[in-house]
Structure formats: C-alpha cells, structure tokens
Design a protein around this motif. Structure first.
Motif, PDB file in Angstrom:
ATOM      1  N   UNK A 140       0.819  -1.206   0.000  1.00 33.54           N
ATOM      2  CA  UNK A 140       0.000   0.000   0.000  1.00 33.54           C
ATOM      3  C   UNK A 140       0.859   1.265   0.000  1.00 33.54           C
ATOM      4  N   UNK A 141       0.508   2.193  -0.858  1.00 32.81           N
ATOM      5  CA  UNK A 141       1.199   3.481  -0.950  1.00 32.81           C
ATOM      6  C   UNK A 141       0.149   4.585  -0.892  1.00 32.81           C
ATOM      7  N   UNK A 142       0.388   5.583  -0.043  1.00 34.54           N
ATOM      8  CA  UNK A 142      -0.502   6.745   0.034  1.00 34.54           C
ATOM      9  C   UNK A 142       0.339   7.999  -0.158  1.00 34.54           C
ATOM     10  N   UNK A 143      -0.124   8.865  -1.058  1.00 33.21           N
ATOM     11  CA  UNK A 143       0.528  10.144  -1.299  1.00 33.21           C
ATOM     12  C   UNK A 143      -0.162  11.221  -0.470  1.00 33.21           C
ATOM     13  N   UNK A 144       0.608  12.149   0.058  1.00 32.43           N
ATOM     14  CA  UNK A 144       0.048  13.303   0.756  1.00 32.43           C
ATOM     15  C   UNK A 144       0.476  14.547  -0.013  1.00 32.43           C
ATOM     16  N   UNK A 145      -0.507  15.319  -0.495  1.00 34.51           N
ATOM     17  CA  UNK A 145      -0.199  16.549  -1.203  1.00 34.51           C
ATOM     18  C   UNK A 145       0.074  16.386  -2.678  1.00 34.51           C
ATOM     19  N   UNK A 152      -3.494   5.777  -3.583  1.00 38.89           N
ATOM     20  CA  UNK A 152      -4.337   6.593  -2.710  1.00 38.89           C
ATOM     21  C   UNK A 152      -3.658   7.933  -2.436  1.00 38.89           C
ATOM     22  N   UNK A 153      -4.477   8.933  -2.145  1.00 40.32           N
ATOM     23  CA  UNK A 153      -3.931  10.272  -1.910  1.00 40.32           C
ATOM     24  C   UNK A 153      -4.785  11.017  -0.896  1.00 40.32           C
ATOM     25  N   UNK A 154      -4.113  11.858  -0.102  1.00 44.90           N
ATOM     26  CA  UNK A 154      -4.780  12.727   0.866  1.00 44.90           C
ATOM     27  C   UNK A 154      -4.246  14.135   0.656  1.00 44.90           C
ATOM     28  N   UNK A 155      -5.137  15.117   0.655  1.00 46.55           N
ATOM     29  CA  UNK A 155      -4.685  16.490   0.481  1.00 46.55           C
ATOM     30  C   UNK A 155      -5.812  17.475   0.679  1.00 46.55           C
ATOM     31  N   UNK A 312      -9.459  -0.582  -1.954  1.00 47.36           N
ATOM     32  CA  UNK A 312      -9.014   0.014  -3.219  1.00 47.36           C
ATOM     33  C   UNK A 312      -8.421   1.401  -2.988  1.00 47.36           C
ATOM     34  N   UNK A 313      -7.632   1.902  -3.945  1.00 48.64           N
ATOM     35  CA  UNK A 313      -7.076   3.260  -3.825  1.00 48.64           C
ATOM     36  C   UNK A 313      -8.184   4.298  -3.676  1.00 48.64           C
ATOM     37  N   UNK A 314      -7.943   5.282  -2.831  1.00 48.35           N
ATOM     38  CA  UNK A 314      -8.945   6.307  -2.524  1.00 48.35           C
ATOM     39  C   UNK A 314      -8.286   7.674  -2.498  1.00 48.35           C
ATOM     40  N   UNK A 315      -8.976   8.683  -3.033  1.00 48.28           N
ATOM     41  CA  UNK A 315      -8.530  10.070  -2.938  1.00 48.28           C
ATOM     42  C   UNK A 315      -9.378  10.783  -1.887  1.00 48.28           C
ATOM     43  N   UNK A 316      -8.732  11.423  -0.924  1.00 47.79           N
ATOM     44  CA  UNK A 316      -9.418  12.142   0.148  1.00 47.79           C
ATOM     45  C   UNK A 316      -9.007  13.602   0.090  1.00 47.79           C
ATOM     46  N   UNK A 317      -9.997  14.500   0.015  1.00 49.72           N
ATOM     47  CA  UNK A 317      -9.745  15.942   0.031  1.00 49.72           C
ATOM     48  C   UNK A 317     -10.334  16.501   1.323  1.00 49.72           C
ATOM     49  N   UNK A 318      -9.485  17.024   2.192  1.00 52.14           N
ATOM     50  CA  UNK A 318      -9.929  17.548   3.475  1.00 52.14           C
ATOM     51  C   UNK A 318     -10.238  19.039   3.368  1.00 52.14           C
TER      52      UNK A 318
END
Length: 335
Positions: A140-145, A152-155, A312-318
């Motif tokens: 699992x890999x998650x990107x921030x920003x 997956x990504x969080x930003x 599954x990969x997920x994109x999260x926008x805070x």
C-alpha cells in the motif's frame, strides 16, 4: 472502537506490553500473553498485526518519504501519521530526500523494498517512472499533497483555498495585492505553489484586477526568505497594500520585514498566510487553516485499511477554512 490502550488497561499491563503480546513478540510471559489476548477478544479489539502476520513476512514497519524532515508542515504530517501507526503497533521509518540527487537514488534503489509493509510519500509528485516504481513495490502506498493513478492520496484543494485567501483581500478593498510564493520551477516539482498562484490570479480576475508587474516575490516557504521577499516588495515604487503569503512561515517573515520598516499592519499593509501554523494565533495572523496533523492521520488510516482488507485506492480531500485575525483589514483607500 476499542484501542490498544483499552486492552492494556483492562489486562493491567503497559501499552507496550499489550502490543508485544498481540504481535507475538518475545519478552512476554505465556500467562501475560494469554491474559492480553483474552481481553482483546472480550473487547472485540481487531488485532491488525500479530504473530501470524510476522510469519507471513510482515515487517510491522511503515516507510515515510519526505523532502524536508525539519520543516513544520512535514513534521506535523509525520506526527499525525505516527499517532495512528503507533496505535496499530507499527514502527515508522523516515527516508529524507532533501535534494534531487537523494531523490533519484531513492527511486533508483528503492531501499524500502522488503523493509516496510506500506509507504507514505509526502508532497513529492511522482514522475511517471517514480509512480511505476511505487506501484511495483506491491505494498500500500498513500501520497500526501499529490496524486498519481492507482495510488491513494490525501490532500486539500489548494486552488480553492488560495482563491478564498485573496478574495478576502479584494473584498476588503485591496487592489494592489502582492504574492509571496516559490521559485519557478519549484524544487522537487512541487505542485502546491503553482496551484496557490493560480488561486491568487483567479481571485484577482474575479475582482477585475489586472495583475501588476513586480508584485510577486519568491519566499521559499521559510520565514527568512519570506522576510527578504517582503523587503523586495516594499522597495517597489508602488508597493502592495496587501500580501498573500503561500505559507504562514513566509507570512511570519513578511510581518518581521514590515515591523522593521515601521509599516503598520493592517493599517498600511494587510497580510494573510496559509496553514494556520501553531504560532499563527500568537501573531494574530489571518490565514487559511488546513488540517495538517489530520492529513497524516488520514493517510495512515488509508494505509491500515489497505493492509487489513486490501481496500481500493482512494482520494481524500480535506476541508480548509479562512481564519480572519488582526493582520488583515480594509485597504487604506477604502478606509
């Protein structure tokens, strides 16, 4: 949901002992292990990483790749992630890549291979070759920003947030609005400066303001460089009546430059930053608040979801929020 602390409290052991017992690590007596496991079952505590996971090749470690370990933003994201990962009994391994050479070495050699169960990548938009290397890790890999296909990504929405910051200034009557930003091209291919500059230009266009030449200066996302950049803007024949700094740290430097030049804030120049740094309230800085700590928490949570159930990969926008404090006020002409 019950936590490892709840298990430890009811089993009358330390959190560290409970974690070792549930992960199948040595230095725990058979009696203590049995008691901790019984309490965990009674509380319906989900054991994400135990002896069986170790037997299957798990390292119980998560890697974090970060450009600047010492900067406030990255340190706060790491702290948020570490809180969640520690709760799950996972260790954190930090890989610093402060320049292009170290970044190239990391992606060429991939030192995390077989050393971590998952990977967080902070504010490093991966080039196509780098994204391929991350996907090839098969963890699992998650990107921030930043974002990349299949990861997956969080930003946050930097474009919308920057637009809101500059719109705040235009609604106060400001017409000459400066920008403290980043060099072009930005280091590491950072996308944040470009998005925030687009927000600056969008808000000016909405207000019918033509961008003025010479009102942008590179502040390097540090207080020292922000101070120098503000001094350059003040030296212009027609300095701005307001400034949008792409980070609070640059805004801190700008406030120092204005103080040294005996320029009243916000009487003569208004300043708005971005982040809601822990010192922003103490300096009464108007800013855009972004949930920095929460980005680390959420990114770590996505990693755990993928480790536990192959989510599954997920994109999260805070969300972000405008915080109006004492460094922004009506433009001198409007006043």
């Amino acid at each position: 949901m019950p936590s490892i602390r709840d298990v430890a409290r009811q089993a009358h052991v330390s959190t560290a002992t409970a974690s070792r017992a549930l992960r199948g690590l040595p230095s725990v007596t058979a009696e203590t292990r049995a008691r901790v496991e019984r309490v965990a079952a009674e509380l319906d505590y989900v054991i994400p990483f135990n002896a069986s996971s170790l037997a299957s090749g798990r390292t119980n470690s998560v890697g974090i790749v970060v450009p600047f370990v010492s900067r406030w933003f990255f340190g706060t994201v790491i702290a948020g992630a570490e809180t969640v990962l520690r709760e799950a009994g996972l260790d954190l391994v930090v890989y610093g890549v402060p320049d292009e050479a170290s970044r190239a070495r990391f992606f060429d050699r991939m030192p995390v291979r077989r050393r971590v169960d998952a990977l967080l990548v902070l504010s490093l938009p991966p080039a196509p070759r780098e994204a391929d290397a991350l996907r090839a890790l098969q963890v699992p890999v998650v990107l921030v920003g930043s974002t990349a296909e299949g990861l997956s990504a969080v930003g946050i929405d930097d474009l919308a947030a920057a637009t809101q910051a500059v719109r705040h200034l235009t609604e106060l009557g400001h017409r000459r609005i400066g920008l403290l930003g980043e060099t072009d091209p930005p280091p590491h291919g950072f996308t944040t400066p470009g998005l925030r500059r687009r927000g600056y230009l969008r808000a000016l266009a909405e207000a019918g303001i033509e961008p003025a030449a010479g009102l942008e200066a590179a502040g390097g996302f540090t207080a020292a460089a922000g101070e120098t950049a503000m001094e350059r803007l003040l030296a212009r024949p027609s300095p701005p009546s307001a400034v949008f700094a792409m980070s609070d740290e640059m805004a801190f430097g700008a406030l120092r430059a204005l103080h040294r030049a005996r320029v009243a804030v916000p009487g003569e120049v208004s300043v708005i930053g971005f982040d809601d740094h822990e010192l922003a309230a103490a300096l009464d800085l108007s800013t855009i608040a972004q949930p920095v700590f929460a980005q680390g928490e959420r990114a770590a949570g996505l990693l755990l979801d993928q480790l536990r159930r192959q989510a599954p990969p997920t994109d999260v926008v805070l969300p972000t929020e405008l915080v109006h404090r004492g460094t922004t006020g009506p433009a001198p002409a409007a006043r």
